[in-house]
Design an enzyme around this catalytic site. Structure first.
Site, PDB file in Angstrom:
ATOM      1  N   SER A  99       1.093  -1.059   0.026  1.00  4.69           N
ATOM      2  CA  SER A  99       0.024  -0.203   0.026  1.00  4.69           C
ATOM      3  C   SER A  99       0.905   1.278   0.004  1.00  4.69           C
ATOM      4  O   SER A  99       1.970   1.151   0.391  1.00  4.69           O
ATOM      5  CB  SER A  99      -0.868   0.077   1.372  1.00  4.69           C
ATOM      6  OG  SER A  99      -0.156   0.236   2.437  1.00  4.69           O
ATOM      7  N   ASP A 111      -1.350  -0.802  -3.839  1.00  6.85           N
ATOM      8  CA  ASP A 111      -2.551  -0.653  -3.238  1.00  6.85           C
ATOM      9  C   ASP A 111      -2.925   0.941  -2.611  1.00  6.85           C
ATOM     10  O   ASP A 111      -1.823   1.251  -2.167  1.00  6.85           O
ATOM     11  CB  ASP A 111      -2.794  -1.590  -2.158  1.00  6.85           C
ATOM     12  CG  ASP A 111      -4.436  -1.923  -1.912  1.00  6.85           C
ATOM     13  OD1 ASP A 111      -5.191  -1.817  -2.865  1.00  6.85           O
ATOM     14  OD2 ASP A 111      -4.717  -2.033  -0.875  1.00  6.85           O
ATOM     15  N   ASP A 161      -6.833   5.297  -5.611  1.00 10.47           N
ATOM     16  CA  ASP A 161      -7.865   5.575  -4.669  1.00 10.47           C
ATOM     17  C   ASP A 161      -8.366   7.011  -4.750  1.00 10.47           C
ATOM     18  O   ASP A 161      -7.693   7.817  -4.006  1.00 10.47           O
ATOM     19  CB  ASP A 161      -7.490   5.170  -3.375  1.00 10.47           C
ATOM     20  CG  ASP A 161      -8.578   5.114  -2.076  1.00 10.47           C
ATOM     21  OD1 ASP A 161      -9.755   5.456  -2.425  1.00 10.47           O
ATOM     22  OD2 ASP A 161      -8.142   4.770  -0.954  1.00 10.47           O
ATOM     23  N   HIS A 174     -12.163  -1.259   7.005  1.00 11.72           N
ATOM     24  CA  HIS A 174     -10.524  -1.343   7.045  1.00 11.72           C
ATOM     25  C   HIS A 174     -10.391  -1.509   8.660  1.00 11.72           C
ATOM     26  O   HIS A 174     -11.062  -0.988   9.459  1.00 11.72           O
ATOM     27  CB  HIS A 174      -9.853  -0.155   6.498  1.00 11.72           C
ATOM     28  CG  HIS A 174     -10.129  -0.189   5.045  1.00 11.72           C
ATOM     29  ND1 HIS A 174     -10.885   0.542   4.425  1.00 11.72           N
ATOM     30  CD2 HIS A 174      -9.278  -0.794   4.025  1.00 11.72           C
ATOM     31  CE1 HIS A 174     -10.540   0.477   3.019  1.00 11.72           C
ATOM     32  NE2 HIS A 174      -9.775  -0.464   2.989  1.00 11.72           N
ATOM     33  N   HIS A 217     -12.716  -4.696   0.208  1.00 11.02           N
ATOM     34  CA  HIS A 217     -11.656  -4.446   0.960  1.00 11.02           C
ATOM     35  C   HIS A 217     -12.055  -4.371   2.312  1.00 11.02           C
ATOM     36  O   HIS A 217     -13.350  -4.682   2.691  1.00 11.02           O
ATOM     37  CB  HIS A 217     -11.336  -2.876   0.867  1.00 11.02           C
ATOM     38  CG  HIS A 217     -10.820  -2.440  -0.502  1.00 11.02           C
ATOM     39  ND1 HIS A 217      -9.778  -1.364  -0.711  1.00 11.02           N
ATOM     40  CD2 HIS A 217     -10.848  -3.247  -1.717  1.00 11.02           C
ATOM     41  CE1 HIS A 217      -9.275  -1.632  -1.881  1.00 11.02           C
ATOM     42  NE2 HIS A 217      -9.716  -2.445  -2.584  1.00 11.02           N
ATOM     43  N   ASN A 250      -9.549  -8.484  -0.235  1.00  6.96           N
ATOM     44  CA  ASN A 250      -8.161  -7.639   0.221  1.00  6.96           C
ATOM     45  C   ASN A 250      -8.194  -8.217   1.748  1.00  6.96           C
ATOM     46  O   ASN A 250      -8.902  -7.910   2.719  1.00  6.96           O
ATOM     47  CB  ASN A 250      -8.167  -6.323  -0.100  1.00  6.96           C
ATOM     48  CG  ASN A 250      -7.836  -5.905  -1.237  1.00  6.96           C
ATOM     49  OD1 ASN A 250      -7.882  -6.810  -2.321  1.00  6.96           O
ATOM     50  ND2 ASN A 250      -7.599  -4.675  -1.537  1.00  6.96           N
ATOM     51  N   THR A 297      -4.951  -6.800   8.095  1.00 11.62           N
ATOM     52  CA  THR A 297      -5.249  -6.634   9.664  1.00 11.62           C
ATOM     53  C   THR A 297      -5.152  -8.127  10.205  1.00 11.62           C
ATOM     54  O   THR A 297      -4.413  -8.312  11.184  1.00 11.62           O
ATOM     55  CB  THR A 297      -6.332  -5.881  10.165  1.00 11.62           C
ATOM     56  OG1 THR A 297      -6.543  -4.364   9.639  1.00 11.62           O
ATOM     57  CG2 THR A 297      -6.235  -5.905  11.425  1.00 11.62           C
TER      58      THR A 297
END
Length: 282
Positions: free
Chosen positions: A50, A84, A106, A182, A210, A232, A235
């Site tokens: 990312s 990402d 994004d 997220h 996501h 995706n 975490t």
């Protein structure tokens, strides 16, 4: 089998009504653990780095991308490399030179018209460089500046708007807001599977989920059955990694050799990836 394009993996998944899991890479141990877990599961996988991870590494994508690329090239399975949550066009323009075959641009925080304009420009550039491009419509919770809840009014992706968005931007995949968030540390998210099915019927490109770490196993399986093609996960790996390292460090206050806690942390990632890939094999 080794480094393959993201688009190829997604095409295979779509043809078989399955999915490809994309796992976030922050350290070399992440990349190694993900690849090991994918090999154990016998499944292809996407290593994704990312913009936040690039920022953590001093704003330089090259070193971590080179490490991930090397891990992919030596893997016994098929592995793709994806950049990402890119908001910075300067970073996007570095994607191809560092071996990424795809990127997620994004602009999801922007108003609709501005999102379309920015994403269409990014897609034109990316396609000119041979890159597969993902974008986001709706706003998945858990990011700075996002609505307080993934269930807040107006944050879910509208199928009619999604069809218009894909047509006007030319993106190759679409991340949608359907109830996940997220950075969830508990697996309690409830997805709107009816909305997933309507979105899958409305747009001609693969759908991306996501915030999948917070989604329970059966919800993930149903998401794939409903039409999600890229899942995706970030975490969940960090929970496993940190938990394993903490247990080792808590057991020996005099420990100084990082290999003693990074090795079990890497193994914890591998096991988590193997287990999640088993869940997603529907």
């Amino acid at each position: 089998m080794s480094l393959v394009p993201t688009g190829e993996l997604l095409s295979r998944a779509a043809a078989g009504s399955g999915c490809v899991a994309a796992f976030n890479v922050i350290t070399l141990e992440h990349a190694e653990g993900i690849a090991q877990g994918a090999e154990a599961a016998g499944r292809p996988v996407i290593l994704q780095i990312s913009e936040n991870a690039v920022r953590y590494h001093g704003g330089r994508p090259g070193p971590l991308a080179a490490a991930a690329r090397s891990v992919a090239a030596s893997s016994r399975g098929d592995v793709a490399l994806h950049l990402d949550h890119v908001t910075d066009m300067d970073l996007l323009r570095q994607a191809a030179e560092h071996g990424f075959s795809s990127a997620m641009f994004d602009a999801g925080a922007l108003p609709y018209t501005e999102n379309v304009e920015a994403t269409a420009a990014a897609a034109r550039w990316a396609h000119g460089e041979g890159l597969w491009i993902e974008a986001e419509l709706g706003y998945v919770g858990g990011k700075p500046g996002a609505p307080a809840s993934a269930h807040a009014a107006g944050v879910r992706t509208d199928p009619v708007e999604a069809a218009d968005y894909v047509r006007r931007t030319g993106v190759d995949a679409l991340a949608v807001a359907v109830g996940s968030s997220h950075a969830m540390t508990e697996r309690s998210a409830a997805l709107d599977h009816g909305l997933v099915r309507r979105l899958a019927g409305a747009v001609p490109v693969p759908l991306v989920l996501h915030g999948s770490s917070g989604v329970p196993d059966e919800e993930l399986r149903e998401a794939v059955r409903s039409g999600m093609r890229k899942i995706n996960i970030g975490t969940a790996l960090n929970i496993a990694f940190t938990g394993a390292a903490r247990r080792v460090l808590d057991g020996d206050a005099a420990l100084t050799d990082p290999r003693k806690y990074l090795a079990p942390a890497r193994e914890a990632i591998s096991g988590t990836v193997r287990d999640l890939l088993g869940v997603l094999d529907v």
